[in-house]
Motif scaffolding. Structure first.
Motif, mmCIF file in Angstrom:
data_model
loop_
_atom_site.group_PDB
_atom_site.id
_atom_site.type_symbol
_atom_site.label_atom_id
_atom_site.label_comp_id
_atom_site.label_asym_id
_atom_site.label_seq_id
_atom_site.Cartn_x
_atom_site.Cartn_y
_atom_site.Cartn_z
ATOM 1 N N GLN A 725 0.859 -1.184 0.000
ATOM 2 C CA GLN A 725 0.000 0.000 0.000
ATOM 3 C C GLN A 725 0.901 1.242 0.000
ATOM 4 N N ILE A 726 0.639 2.170 -0.926
ATOM 5 C CA ILE A 726 1.432 3.401 -1.014
ATOM 6 C C ILE A 726 0.693 4.517 -0.275
ATOM 7 N N GLN A 727 1.425 5.184 0.588
ATOM 8 C CA GLN A 727 0.840 6.302 1.341
ATOM 9 C C GLN A 727 1.678 7.554 1.118
ATOM 10 N N LEU A 728 0.992 8.619 0.664
ATOM 11 C CA LEU A 728 1.675 9.896 0.428
ATOM 12 C C LEU A 728 1.869 10.630 1.751
ATOM 13 N N VAL A 729 3.090 11.129 1.968
ATOM 14 C CA VAL A 729 3.414 11.847 3.208
ATOM 15 C C VAL A 729 3.985 13.219 2.852
ATOM 16 N N PRO A 730 3.241 14.289 3.073
ATOM 17 C CA PRO A 730 3.810 15.625 2.841
ATOM 18 C C PRO A 730 4.922 15.915 3.859
ATOM 19 N N TRP A 731 6.058 16.403 3.375
ATOM 20 C CA TRP A 731 7.154 16.665 4.316
ATOM 21 C C TRP A 731 7.819 18.008 4.040
#
Length: 839
Positions: A725-731
Motif C-alpha cells: 500500500q502506497i501512502q503519500l506523506v507531505p514533508w
C-alpha cells in the motif's frame, strides 16, 4: 522334496539361484562390514546400527529379532511335524500301534513344540560354548546322514511307498514310487506341478513354495549373530559364511536333481518324509532331520537373544528392554534368552509351519536388504576409515542385493511386505524422536558431506544471476543472551539463503595454551538447535572487533555460498537485556539456558568497541561490496504476539525507501532503495509474516506532482511483483528545516561542492553529514512516528558513512536521533542489484 515336488526341477533350480543370488550379494556386504573393524554382540544389528545410526539400527534390530524368533518357532514346528509323522497315531485311529503312539491334535502338537523348545532353552541357558559343541556334534550327524542319503539314491532298488493322507480316513492310501534313476521320471519332474499342500490344505504357488524354501537358506546370519562370542569375528565370519553358502548351494542343487531323477511327483508332493522310506538305514535319516531342525531352532533362539541383549545394552528403547541386560557370571545374557524363549512360545500358537513361513521370509529379506543398504551407504560415503580387508564387493553388488530382496519380498507376499515396511517406518520415527543421541557416528552425515561437497563445486559464482539472488546473512552476535529475538528475526529474513552467526573473542592465540573457541562450539550449536534457526556458526579470535568482522567477511562461507549481507545490532546506550531466559524455547521447566554463555555486560561497564570502530565496520562492509543491515530494538519485538493477535487492521511493515538524511538527493529507484524494498518483501514472504501488510511511504513536496510520483512508484512495484500500500506523506515542514540549515531557499537550488558531485558508490563518500542539523533529524523522526497505526517493524534507508572518519561519531548520532523511539527498526543499505523484472 516339497520344493521339487511342487515346482519341478527347472523352477526349483531357479528358486535356488534367486535365493542364493540374494544371499550371495548380502554375504559380500556382511563380509565387508565385518572386516572393517571390531565386532561386538548383535551380529547384523550391530553392523547396521554402527553404519546407519541408531534409528535404522534399532528398527532393523527389532525386525531381525522377530525374524529369528519366528524362524525358531518355524523350525520347532517343523520338528514337531517330523516327530508326529514318525510316531503319531494315524488319522482315523483311536489307538496307536507299534511306534505310532503320539496323539495328534492342535493342543498335543503345541505341547510337543513346547517340550522341544524347552530343550533348546536349556542348551542356550548354559551358554555359547555348550551351544557351539552341540552344533558341531549336530553338524557331524547331519553330514553322516547326508552321505547315507546320497548313497541311498544309488543303492536302493525301485520300490512303492504307501502314503497315508491326513484328509482321508485311515484305510485309504496313495502309492508313491521310487523308480531309481529313470529318464522318464526326470522328464515328468522337469516342469511345475503345484498342488494342495497336504499339511495345510492350501494351494501352493511359486511364491509360497519360495517362502518355505528360503527359510532353509537363512542360516547365513547364524555366524554373524554370534559375533560377540567369537574370538576373531572379523576372521571367522567371512570364511565360515562363504563356505556355508557354497556348500549348501551345491548340496541343494544335487539333491534336487537326484530327487527329480528317482522319485515320482506323487511321492514328492504327498510324503515330505520320503527319504526315510528310500534310505538304506531309515532311522539315521530320522535322526538327521531331528538334529538339523533342532540345530536351526537353537541357532535362531540364541541369535534372537543376542540381538535382544545388544538392543538392551545400547539403551535405544530405554526401560522397555532393561531386563534383557542381565547376564550370568560367565557373561551369558540369560534374561535375553528367557525373554526370547517366551516370544517364541507365543509364536508357536500359530500352529502350522507354512502359516508363518511367509512372514519369516519377509523379515529376513528386509534385514538382508538393510545390510546391503548399510554397505552401500558406507561405500558411497567414501569415508577414508571404511577400509574392509574383504574387497570382493562393489556398490553394484550392494544395489543388486537390495533390488533382489525388495522384489522377492513383494512377490512372496505384497501384504506382508507392505506391513513390514510400515512397521519399520513406525519404528524409525519412534526412535528418531524418542531415542537418545549416540556416539556411533551417523552415515547420513558422511553421505550429506559427500553430496554437499560435490554440489558446492558445481555452484559457480560466475553463473550468478540477479533473478536467482537470495540474501546470505552474516549476523554478528556479541552475546546470545541479548540477541535471541534478533537471531530469530534474521532467520526470517534469509529466504532459504545462507545464514551465519558470527562471534569474535578478543584474545591473542599466541598468549593462550589452546584454542578457546573449541569448547564454545557445542554451546553455539545447541543454541541454534533450541532456537530452531537454520544457521551455521563461525567463531574467530581477533585483536579487535573490527578486525574480527573483516576476517569473517573474508572467510565465512565456501565457494558460491558466502555472506553478501552483514547484520549488526545498533550501537546505543541502551542497557542489554537477557532475552534468552524469556525466549519460548527456554521457558519450559525441563530446559535450561546454556550456562556457558557469559552474563550480559553491566550498563555501566565499558563496551568492547567504540562508536568510531562501529561505523568503521559498516564502512568496511560497504567497501567489500556487502549489503549492511543495522537492527535497533529488535529485542523488544514479540513476533508471536504481534503477528497472531486478533486485530483489525492486520499488522503492518512500514517501509521508507528514501534517504531521510539527504532529502535533496532522495530517489526511490536507486540500488539501495530497491534493496530495501526487496528485504521488506522477503520478510513478508516468510511464513510467520504473511499476515502482515507492507506500507510504502512516498514523501512528497508541494508542487512536485505527487500523483505522478505515486503512479510511477506503483508501476515500479507492479513490475517487481511486490504488493504494498502506497501512502503519500507531505514533508515540506521537514525539508524546510534542511534548507534552512544549508542556507538555501526552500525549493531553490542548493549550493554544491566537490563532494556533491561524487557518484554514489564511489570510494570518497559525500560529506553530507555536517549539513544535517539535529533539528531536522528530530523532525524526520517525528514524521515517521506520526504514521499510524504503529507497525510491527520499520525499514529505513541507511546512508553511507562519511568519508571523513572524524565524522563517524556525528553520523552515528544522527542515526540514533532518526531511529529514537521507533521501536523495532532495520536500517538498510544495499550495494548490489537484487531485483529483476525479467522472466
Amino acid at each position: 522334496g516339497f520344493v521339487v515336488g511342487h515346482a519341478g526341477l527347472y523352477q526349483a533350480l531357479a528358486m535356488f539361484a534367486v535365493a542364493y543370488f540374494i544371499i550371495g550379494m548380502t554375504v559380500l556386504s556382511v563380509c565387508a562390514i565385518a572386516t572393517n573393524g571390531a565386532l561386538d554382540a548383535g551380529g547384523a544389528y550391530y553392523m547396521i546400527s554402527r553404519a546407519l545410526g541408531p534409528e535404522f539400527g534399532g528398527s532393523i534390530g527389532i525386525m531381525f529379532f522377530l525374524a529369528n524368533v519366528c524362524g525358531s518357532a518355524l523350525y520347532v514346528l517343523g520338528l514337531v511335524e517330523a516327530v508326529v509323522d514318525s510316531f503319531g497315531i494315524p488319522p482315523g485311529q483311536k489307538a496307536g500301534t507299534g511306534v505310532h503312539v503320539l496323539p495328534q491334535s492342535y493342543w498335543y502338537e503345541l505341547l510337543y513344540g513346547t517340550v522341544l523348545l524347552a530343550l533348546c532353552l536349556l542348551v542356550c541357558l548354559v551358554g555359547a560354548s555348550i551351544y557351539a559343541k552341540a552344533t558341531f556334534l549336530i553338524f557331524l550327524i547331519v553330514a553322516g546322514v547326508l552321505g547315507t542319503v546320497l548313497v541311498s539314491f544309488f543303492a536302493t532298488r525301485p520300490i512303492g511307498v504307501p502314503i497315508r493322507l491326513p484328509y482321508f480316513n485311515g484305510s485309504e492310501t496313495e502309492n508313491g514310487s521310487f523308480t531309481g534313476f529313470s529318464l522318464a521320471t526326470l522328464r515328468d519332474n522337469l516342469g511345475g506341478g503345484y498342488a494342495v499342500d497336504y499339511t495345510t490344505g492350501q494351494m501352493m504357488s511359486f511364491s509360497s513354495v519360495f517362502a518355505v524354501m528360503f527359510n532353509g537358506c537363512t542360516g547365513i546370519m547364524a555366524g554373524s549373530n554370534m559375533s560377540g562370542d567369537l574370538k576373531r569375528p572379523s576372521y571367522s565370519i567371512p570364511r565360515g559364511t562363504i563356505s556355508a553358502v557354497l556348500f549348501t548351494y551345491l548340496v541343494y542343487n544335487l539333491l534336487a536333481f537326484l530327487m527329480c531323477a528317482t522319485c515320482n511327483r506323487t511321492l514328492l508332493q504327498k510324503d515330505y518324509g520320503f527319504l526315510r522310506d528310500i534310505s538304506i538305514f531309515p532311522p539315521l535319516v530320522t535322526v538327521g532331520i531331528y538334529a538339523a531342525t533342532l540345530s536351526a531352532a537353537m541357532s535362531n533362539l540364541i541369535g534372537a537373544s543376542r540381538i535382544l541383549y545388544a538392543l538392551a545394552r545400547d539403551d535405544l528403547f530405554g526401560r522397555a528392554l532393561a531386563l534383557a541386560k542381565k547376564t550370568s557370571a560367565s557373561g551369558n545374557p540369560v534374561m535375553a534368552v528367557i525373554l526370547s524363549w517366551l516370544v517364541v512360545q507365543l509364536v508357536l500358537f500359530s500352529g502350522k509351519l507354512n502359516t508363518i513361513a511367509g512372514v519369516v521370509t519377509t523379515f529376513f529379506l528386509l534385514v538382508y536388504a538393510t545390510v546391503n543398504l548399510a554397505c552401500l551407504a558406507l561405500e558411497w560415503a567414501s569415508a577414508p576409515n571404511f577400509r574392509p580387508t574383504f574387497r570382493y564387493f562393489t556398490w553394484h553388488t550392494c544395489l543388486l542385493g537390495i533390488a533382489g530382496c525388495c522384489v522377492m519380498m513383494f512377490l512372496i507376499s505384497p501384504v506382508s511386505a507392505s506391513a513390514s515396511l510400515g512397521f519399520l517406518l513406525l519404528l524409525l520415527l519412534a526412535l528418531h524422536y524418542l531415542s537418545p543421541s549416540s556416539t556411533w557416528g551417523y552415515i547420513s552425515q558422511a553421505l550429506i558431506f559427500h553430496q554437499v561437497r560435490k554440489y558446492l563445486l558445481m555452484l559457480d559464482v560466475r553463473k550468478d544471476h540477479v533473478k536467482f539472488w537470495r540474501p546470505q546473512m552474516l549476523l554478528m552476535v556479541q552475546n546470545p543472551r541479548g540477541s535471541a529475538r534478533l537471531i530469530d528475526f534474521v532467520n526470517d529474513l534469509k529466504k532459504s539463503g545462507l545464514y551465519v552467526l558470527g562471534h569474535i573473542e578478543l584474545q591473542d592465540l599466541d598468549m593462550l595454551p589452546s584454542d578457546p573457541l573449541q569448547p564454545q562450539q557445542d554451546s553455539w550449536l545447541s543454541l541454534v538447535d533450541k532456537l530452531n534457526v537454520k544457521a551455521f556458526v563461525s567463531l574467530t579470535l581477533a585483536p579487535s572487533v573490527r578486525h574480527g568482522v573483516r576476517q569473517l567477511l573474508f572467510t565465512s562461507g565456501l565457494g558460491g555460498m558466502r555472506p553478501n549481507t552483514l547484520v549488526l545490532g545498533f550501537y546505543d546506550d541502551a542497557a542489554p537485556q537477557d532475552g534468552l531466559a524469556q525466549h519460548p524455547a527456554f521457558t519450559s521447566a525441563r530446559e535450561e539456558v546454556p550456562l556457558s554463555f557469559p552474563p550480559l555486560r553491566a550498563p555501566a561497564a565499558p563496551k568492547l568497541l567504540s562508536a568510531r570502530e562501529y561505523v568503521g565496520i559498516v564502512a568496511d562492509a560497504l567497501k567489500m561490496l556487502r549489503n549492511v543491515l543495522l537492527a535497533r530494538q529488535l529485542e523488544s519485538l514479540d513476533k508471536a504476539w504481534e503477528l497472531r493477535r486478533a486485530a483489525s487492521p492486520p499488522p503492518t511493515i512500514h517501509v521508507w525507501p528514501v534517504n531521510l538524511l539527504r532529502p535533496d538527493s532522495a530517489r526511490y529507484a536507486d540500488t539501495c532503495s530497491l534493496f530495501l524494498l526487496q528485504m521488506a518483501c522477503v520478510l513478508n514472504m516468510a511464513r510467520a509474516w504473511r499476515r502482515a501488510r507492507l506500507r510504502l511511504f512516498l514523501c512528497v513536496e508541494a508542487g512536485a506532482m505527487p500523483h505522478a510520483q505515486e503512479e510511477k512508484l506503483r508501476q515500479l512495484l507492479k513490475d517487481l511483483r511486490i504488493q504494498a500500500q502506497i501512502q503519500l506523506v507531505p514533508w515540506d515542514a521537514v525539508t524546510r528545516l534542511h534548507w534552512q540549515t544549508r542556507r538555501g531557499p526552500p525549493g531553490g537550488p542548493a549550493p554544491t561542492g566537490p563532494e556533491d558531485d561524487e557518484e554514489e558508490g564511489a570510494v570518497n563518500f559525500p560529506a553530507n553529514t555536517t549539513q544535517v542539523s539535529d533539528e531536522y533529524v528530530c523532525a524526520a523522526n517525528k514524521l515517521i512516528l506520526e504514521q499510524s497505526p504503529a507497525p510491527v517493524v520499520r525499514f529505513l534507508y541507511l546512508p553511507r558513512p562519511p568519508a571523513d572518519t572524524s565524522l563517524y561519531p556525528l553520523y552515528l548520532h544522527q542515526l540514533e536521533l532518526l531511529t529514537r523511539g521507533l521501536g523495532p527498526t532495520v536500517l538498510v543499505h544495499g550495494v548490489s542489484a537484487v531485483t529483476s523484472t525479467q522472466l
